[in-house]
Design a protein around this motif. Structure first.
Motif, PDB file in Angstrom:
ATOM      1  N   VAL A   1      34.503  23.549  67.809  1.00  0.00           N
ATOM      2  CA  VAL A   1      33.526  24.001  66.614  1.00  0.00           C
ATOM      3  C   VAL A   1      32.719  25.568  66.956  1.00  0.00           C
ATOM      4  CG1 VAL A   1      30.733  24.283  66.103  1.00  0.00           C
ATOM      5  CG2 VAL A   1      31.484  21.984  66.490  1.00  0.00           C
TER       6      VAL A   1
ATOM      7  N   ARG B   1      30.285  30.338  63.027  1.00  0.00           N
ATOM      8  CA  ARG B   1      29.697  29.543  61.832  1.00  0.00           C
ATOM      9  C   ARG B   1      28.801  28.436  62.036  1.00  0.00           C
ATOM     10  NH1 ARG B   1      35.436  28.714  59.903  1.00  0.00           N
ATOM     11  NH2 ARG B   1      34.875  28.478  57.708  1.00  0.00           N
ATOM     12  N   TYR B   2      28.232  28.216  62.718  1.00  0.00           N
ATOM     13  CA  TYR B   2      27.618  27.226  62.646  1.00  0.00           C
ATOM     14  C   TYR B   2      26.000  27.095  62.935  1.00  0.00           C
ATOM     15  CZ  TYR B   2      26.223  21.828  63.149  1.00  0.00           C
ATOM     16  OH  TYR B   2      25.487  20.503  62.699  1.00  0.00           O
TER      17      TYR B   2
ATOM     18  N   ARG C   1      33.483  17.980  60.876  1.00  0.00           N
ATOM     19  CA  ARG C   1      32.460  19.480  59.933  1.00  0.00           C
ATOM     20  C   ARG C   1      33.758  19.371  58.915  1.00  0.00           C
ATOM     21  NH1 ARG C   1      35.502  23.461  60.174  1.00  0.00           N
ATOM     22  NH2 ARG C   1      36.070  23.675  62.901  1.00  0.00           N
TER      23      ARG C   1
ATOM     24  N   TYR D   1      32.542  24.625  56.928  1.00  0.00           N
ATOM     25  CA  TYR D   1      31.273  24.522  57.373  1.00  0.00           C
ATOM     26  C   TYR D   1      30.037  23.926  56.442  1.00  0.00           C
ATOM     27  CZ  TYR D   1      33.215  25.397  61.954  1.00  0.00           C
ATOM     28  OH  TYR D   1      33.883  26.528  63.279  1.00  0.00           O
TER      29      TYR D   1
ATOM     30  N   SER E   1      28.029  18.651  58.130  1.00  0.00           N
ATOM     31  CA  SER E   1      28.783  18.442  59.727  1.00  0.00           C
ATOM     32  C   SER E   1      28.166  16.803  59.683  1.00  0.00           C
ATOM     33  CB  SER E   1      28.799  19.453  60.724  1.00  0.00           C
ATOM     34  OG  SER E   1      26.448  19.354  60.248  1.00  0.00           O
TER      35      SER E   1
END
Length: 180
Positions: A39, A43-44, A127, A131, A134
Motif C-alpha cells: 500500500v 494513495r491510500y 485493494r 485505490y 479496499s
C-alpha cells in the motif's frame, strides 16, 4: 491523581476483555490471510465510504460510515471515523485515532490507537490497483470492512467486493451492508 482515572479505565477494559466476544461477534475467518498487495500511503490517504462490515459493538446502528485518513507532521496517520446513528440523515458522531505503519508490512498493516495505550490492527487485505476499493480486516477474523472511494456503488460493484472478500476466506453471510 491524574493516574487514577487511567488506571480505572484500564481496569474496566481488562474486565471487559474477559467477556467472550465470540458469543456476540463470531469469527468470520479463522485463517485471515496476509495482505495481498503493498500500500502506497499517499494513495491510500483521503476519504473512504464503508459499503459493508461485520457488525461490532463500536459501530452498532451506524449508517453513512466514513473513514478519513490524513498525514500528520510526524509521519503517522490521523484517522477520523464518522457514523450517523440509525440513519444516513441523522446526527453524526466521530472518533479520532492515530495510525502507525507496521515495519516490514509494505504499508499494508497499521497499528491504530483510539485510546492510549491500546492498539488495534488494521490490515489492508486487498485493494484495487487504482485505490478505488479496499478490503480491511485484522488477525482475529472478527472484523471486516468493505470500503470504496464512492459513497454509492452499484449492486454489481457490491457483489464483486463481496466475492473478493469470500475469496479471502471470509464468511460473507456475516456482512451487514451499510446505508450510504
Amino acid at each position: 491523581m491524574r493516574f487514577l482515572p487511567r488506571l480505572l479505565f484500564a481496569g474496566a477494559v481488562l474486565a471487559l476483555a474477559g467477556c467472550n466476544p465470540a458469543e456476540v461477534y463470531p469469527v468470520g475467518n479463522a485463517n485471515v490471510p496476509q495482505p495481498k498487495k503493498s500500500v502506497e500511503l499517499n494513495r491510500y490517504l483521503g476519504k473512504w465510504f464503508e459499503q459493508a462490515r461485520y457488525e461490532a459493538s463500536f459501530q452498532k446502528d451506524c449508517e453513512g460510515v466514513t473513514a478519513e485518513y490524513t498525514l500528520k507532521r510526524d509521519g503517522n496517520v490521523r484517522v477520523v471515523n464518522t457514523c450517523r446513528q440509525g440513519a444516513v440523515n441523522s446526527v453524526s458522531r466521530s472518533a479520532e485515532a492515530t495510525a502507525k505503519m507496521v515495519e516490514g508490512s509494505n504499508g499494508s498493516k497499521l497499528k491504530v490507537t483510539f485510546v492510549w495505550p491500546f492498539e488495534g490492527d488494521y490490515w489492508v487485505l486487498d485493494r484495487a490497483d487504482d485505490y478505488s476499493w479496499s478490503i480491511v480486516g485484522e488477525p482475529s477474523g472478527r472484523n471486516l470492512w468493505l470500503l470504496t472511494r464512492s459513497s454509492r456503488v452499484s449492486d454489481r460493484q457490491y457483489a464483486t467486493l463481496v466475492k473478493q472478500a469470500a475469496s479471502l476466506g471470509y464468511d460473507v453471510s456475516l456482512l451487514r451492508r451499510t446505508q450510504q
